[in-house]
Design a protein around this motif. Structure first.
Motif, PDB file in Angstrom:
ATOM      1  N   ARG A   1       0.864  -1.192   0.000  1.00  0.00           N
ATOM      2  CA  ARG A   1       0.000   0.000   0.000  1.00  0.00           C
ATOM      3  C   ARG A   1       0.891   1.230   0.000  1.00  0.00           C
ATOM      4  O   ARG A   1       1.861   1.293   0.742  1.00  0.00           O
ATOM      5  CB  ARG A   1      -0.872   0.029   1.260  1.00  0.00           C
ATOM      6  CG  ARG A   1      -1.978  -0.971   1.199  1.00  0.00           C
ATOM      7  CD  ARG A   1      -3.214  -0.508   1.952  1.00  0.00           C
ATOM      8  NE  ARG A   1      -4.317  -1.394   1.642  1.00  0.00           N
ATOM      9  CZ  ARG A   1      -4.596  -2.501   2.336  1.00  0.00           C
ATOM     10  NH1 ARG A   1      -3.870  -2.811   3.376  1.00  0.00           N
ATOM     11  NH2 ARG A   1      -5.596  -3.274   1.975  1.00  0.00           N
TER      12      ARG A   1
ATOM     13  N   LYS B   1      -5.843   8.580  -4.849  1.00  0.00           N
ATOM     14  CA  LYS B   1      -6.352   7.198  -4.916  1.00  0.00           C
ATOM     15  C   LYS B   1      -6.790   6.815  -6.327  1.00  0.00           C
ATOM     16  O   LYS B   1      -7.835   6.175  -6.516  1.00  0.00           O
ATOM     17  CB  LYS B   1      -7.549   7.024  -3.958  1.00  0.00           C
ATOM     18  CG  LYS B   1      -7.155   7.031  -2.504  1.00  0.00           C
ATOM     19  CD  LYS B   1      -7.304   5.655  -1.902  1.00  0.00           C
ATOM     20  CE  LYS B   1      -6.572   5.549  -0.588  1.00  0.00           C
ATOM     21  NZ  LYS B   1      -5.967   4.281  -0.317  1.00  0.00           N
TER      22      LYS B   1
ATOM     23  N   HIS C   1     -10.323  -1.686  -9.293  1.00  0.00           N
ATOM     24  CA  HIS C   1      -9.163  -0.820  -9.473  1.00  0.00           C
ATOM     25  C   HIS C   1      -9.050  -0.379 -10.935  1.00  0.00           C
ATOM     26  O   HIS C   1      -9.593  -1.032 -11.825  1.00  0.00           O
ATOM     27  CB  HIS C   1      -7.886  -1.555  -9.060  1.00  0.00           C
ATOM     28  CG  HIS C   1      -7.786  -1.774  -7.576  1.00  0.00           C
ATOM     29  ND1 HIS C   1      -6.787  -2.525  -7.004  1.00  0.00           N
ATOM     30  CD2 HIS C   1      -8.567  -1.359  -6.553  1.00  0.00           C
ATOM     31  CE1 HIS C   1      -6.948  -2.540  -5.688  1.00  0.00           C
ATOM     32  NE2 HIS C   1      -8.030  -1.844  -5.389  1.00  0.00           N
TER      33      HIS C   1
ATOM     34  N   ASP D   1      -1.909   5.992  -6.212  1.00  0.00           N
ATOM     35  CA  ASP D   1      -2.791   6.265  -5.073  1.00  0.00           C
ATOM     36  C   ASP D   1      -2.372   7.505  -4.296  1.00  0.00           C
ATOM     37  O   ASP D   1      -3.171   8.085  -3.565  1.00  0.00           O
ATOM     38  CB  ASP D   1      -2.841   5.061  -4.122  1.00  0.00           C
ATOM     39  CG  ASP D   1      -3.823   4.009  -4.626  1.00  0.00           C
ATOM     40  OD1 ASP D   1      -4.514   4.300  -5.622  1.00  0.00           O
ATOM     41  OD2 ASP D   1      -3.891   2.923  -4.032  1.00  0.00           O
TER      42      ASP D   1
ATOM     43  N   GLU E   1      -5.580   4.728  -8.571  1.00  0.00           N
ATOM     44  CA  GLU E   1      -5.622   3.284  -8.855  1.00  0.00           C
ATOM     45  C   GLU E   1      -6.752   2.612  -8.060  1.00  0.00           C
ATOM     46  O   GLU E   1      -7.666   2.036  -8.631  1.00  0.00           O
ATOM     47  CB  GLU E   1      -4.258   2.654  -8.529  1.00  0.00           C
ATOM     48  CG  GLU E   1      -4.268   1.154  -8.209  1.00  0.00           C
ATOM     49  CD  GLU E   1      -4.503   0.242  -9.405  1.00  0.00           C
ATOM     50  OE1 GLU E   1      -5.155   0.677 -10.368  1.00  0.00           O
ATOM     51  OE2 GLU E   1      -4.059  -0.921  -9.348  1.00  0.00           O
ATOM     52  N   SER E   2      -6.708   2.724  -6.737  1.00  0.00           N
ATOM     53  CA  SER E   2      -7.688   2.007  -5.903  1.00  0.00           C
ATOM     54  C   SER E   2      -9.097   2.545  -6.076  1.00  0.00           C
ATOM     55  O   SER E   2     -10.073   1.833  -5.810  1.00  0.00           O
ATOM     56  CB  SER E   2      -7.301   2.081  -4.429  1.00  0.00           C
ATOM     57  OG  SER E   2      -6.023   1.538  -4.267  1.00  0.00           O
TER      58      SER E   2
ATOM     59  N   ARG F   1      -0.030   1.189  -7.637  1.00  0.00           N
ATOM     60  CA  ARG F   1      -0.518   1.947  -6.478  1.00  0.00           C
ATOM     61  C   ARG F   1       0.268   3.228  -6.219  1.00  0.00           C
ATOM     62  O   ARG F   1      -0.128   4.027  -5.357  1.00  0.00           O
ATOM     63  CB  ARG F   1      -0.558   1.062  -5.226  1.00  0.00           C
ATOM     64  CG  ARG F   1      -1.699   0.080  -5.310  1.00  0.00           C
ATOM     65  CD  ARG F   1      -2.154  -0.421  -3.975  1.00  0.00           C
ATOM     66  NE  ARG F   1      -3.243  -1.375  -4.144  1.00  0.00           N
ATOM     67  CZ  ARG F   1      -3.494  -2.371  -3.311  1.00  0.00           C
ATOM     68  NH1 ARG F   1      -2.740  -2.562  -2.246  1.00  0.00           N
ATOM     69  NH2 ARG F   1      -4.513  -3.171  -3.535  1.00  0.00           N
TER      70      ARG F   1
END
Ligand code: ADP
Ligand code: MG
Length: 394
Positions: free
Chosen positions: A61, A125, A157, A121, A127-128, A118
């Motif tokens: 993350r 955010k 995603h 992100d 990507e997520s 990610r």
């Protein structure tokens, strides 16, 4: 049936493959390469059929700039180059000129790995949160999209749902294999079929219990979640885990399936959760007020063994004890031994359960360990799987 990579003419095409390279890396060294190896079949197939291969994956993350050094995919590109015996070009950006140029200049059979999806992100955010522009941008790099990342199949995603929404698409061999194996638990599993459920919380597993209880002959309950069931059955559980708001659910299940749900008869307790703590073996009607139940006991193991020995199908999710601490690992270890000594088709799902199976060295004796923790449960619960649902049907 979902379309797969085999349904496409790949020669000369740019094929974007979403892989699951979410592997443990310490100081630039990959600690477990299982997931990388699991991706090779699809990558090799694409190269064999003269595709230009563009790989994408997330890793960990990303919450701040420092995480970027910790979670770069560069070591994965090096490992892949070795395994494929072909240089995999690593692009240290998730979008931009360098990436566009590298893709433009690709020859057939070339492989490019794009930096950790990610990283996007950090900036809202993207990507997520499945940012539409980002999904479109990545899709524009290629001609066909193949999703081979089973571990994120239950997520929306940009790198799975986003790209798939903008390109002809299909699944890779790894996702196809996972679906085939998990479906064995849903479509006419061979009987007797017993499920072992553990882990910390009932609330994490309600979907699995409700969906699989009608398919299985027995559900053996261990782990932290056993204590909410025991309390619902009228026992005093001392200081063990208890989810008060799930007591009604547990009671209802016990009333409805009294012969199907099998609870522990004895447990290992302690007054603290730590290494070298003094432990006690207690029948479930003997747990003292200050004691926490942290593993199933030896008599329960004998009972569970009787339900497992002649099974033809066994599914296991959730360690039956606090296995990270050796004092409470015995139940999980012994159950691994019991199930791998049966002739049953054995399937293990769930991130921690898979970790326990590997830590205690039973990984080669289990028929299938799902590469996706949460994803395998979501699949069995028949929840929505956005990144799979979007894939074209044949
Ligand atoms: P999975 O990831 O395989 O789905 P879970 O995340 O549901 O499994 O549960 C794993 C966790 O449950 C482990 O970290 C383990 O320590 C914990 N656990 C197991 N038994 C107990 C217990 N009796 N009390 C508290 N925690 C427990
Ligand atoms: Mg877990």
């Amino acid at each position: 049936m979902k379309k797969t990579i085999k349904d496409y003419e790949l020669s000369g095409k740019k094929v974007i493959i979403r892989c699951d390279f979410n592997v443990p890396i310490q100081d630039g060294i990959i600690k477990d390469e299982t997931r990388i190896k699991a991706s090779l079949k699809t990558i090799r197939y694409a190269r064999k059929h003269n595709a230009k291969v563009i790989l994408l994956s997330h890793l960990g993350r990303i919450k701040n700039e420092e995480d970027k050094t910790k979670y770069t995919l560069k070591p994965v590109a090096q490992m892949l180059s070795k395994l494929l015996r072909k240089k995999v070009t690593f692009i240290d950006q998730t979008r931009g000129e360098k990436l566009n140029k590298a893709v433009e200049n690709m020859q057939n059979k070339d492989v490019i790995l794009i930096e950790n999806t990610r990283f996007e992100d950090l900036n809202g955010k993207k990507e997520s949160g499945n940012d539409k522009e980002l999904g479109k941008y990545w899709a524009n790099l290629g001609d066909i999209f193949i999703n081979d990342a089973f571990g994120t199949i239950h997520r929306s995603h940009a790198s799975n749902l986003g790209i798939a929404s903008n390109l002809p698409n299909g699944i890779g061999f790894l996702v196809e294999e996972e679906i085939k194996k998990l479906n064995k638990l849903i479509d006419k599993p061979r009987k007797p079929y017993t499920i072992i459920l553990g882990g910390s919380k009932v609330s994490d597993k309600i979907g699995v219990i409700s969906n699989l209880i009608t398919k299985a002959d027995y559900i053996l309950i261990g782990g932290g979640m056993a204590f909410t069931f025991l309390k619902a059955a009228g026992f005093n559980i001392g200081s063990s885990l208890c989810e008060k708001e799930k007591l009604d659910f547990c009671k209802k299940m016990l009333d409805q399936y009294p012969d199907k749900l099998i609870l522990p008869i004895d447990v290992i307790t302690a007054t603290e959760i730590k290494e070298n703590v003094k432990t006690h073996e207690r029948f479930v009607n003997e747990i003292a007020e200050d004691e926490i139940g942290l593993d199933i006991g030896p008599k329960t193991l004998e009972v569970f063994k009787q339900y497992l020995d002649d099974c033809k199908t066994i599914f296991w999710n959730g360690p039956v004890g606090y296995f990270e601490i050796k004092e409470f690992a015995n139940g999980t270890k012994q159950l691994l031994k019991i199930i791998t000594n049966t002739k049953a088709y054995t399937l293990v799902g769930g991130g921690d359960t898979a970790r326990a199976a590997t830590n205690f060295n039973y990984q080669d004796k289990i028929s299938h360990i799902s590469t996706g923790g949460g994803a395998s449960l979501a699949f069995l619960e028949k929840s929505n799987l956005p990144a799979l649902d979007i894939i074209d049907e044949k």
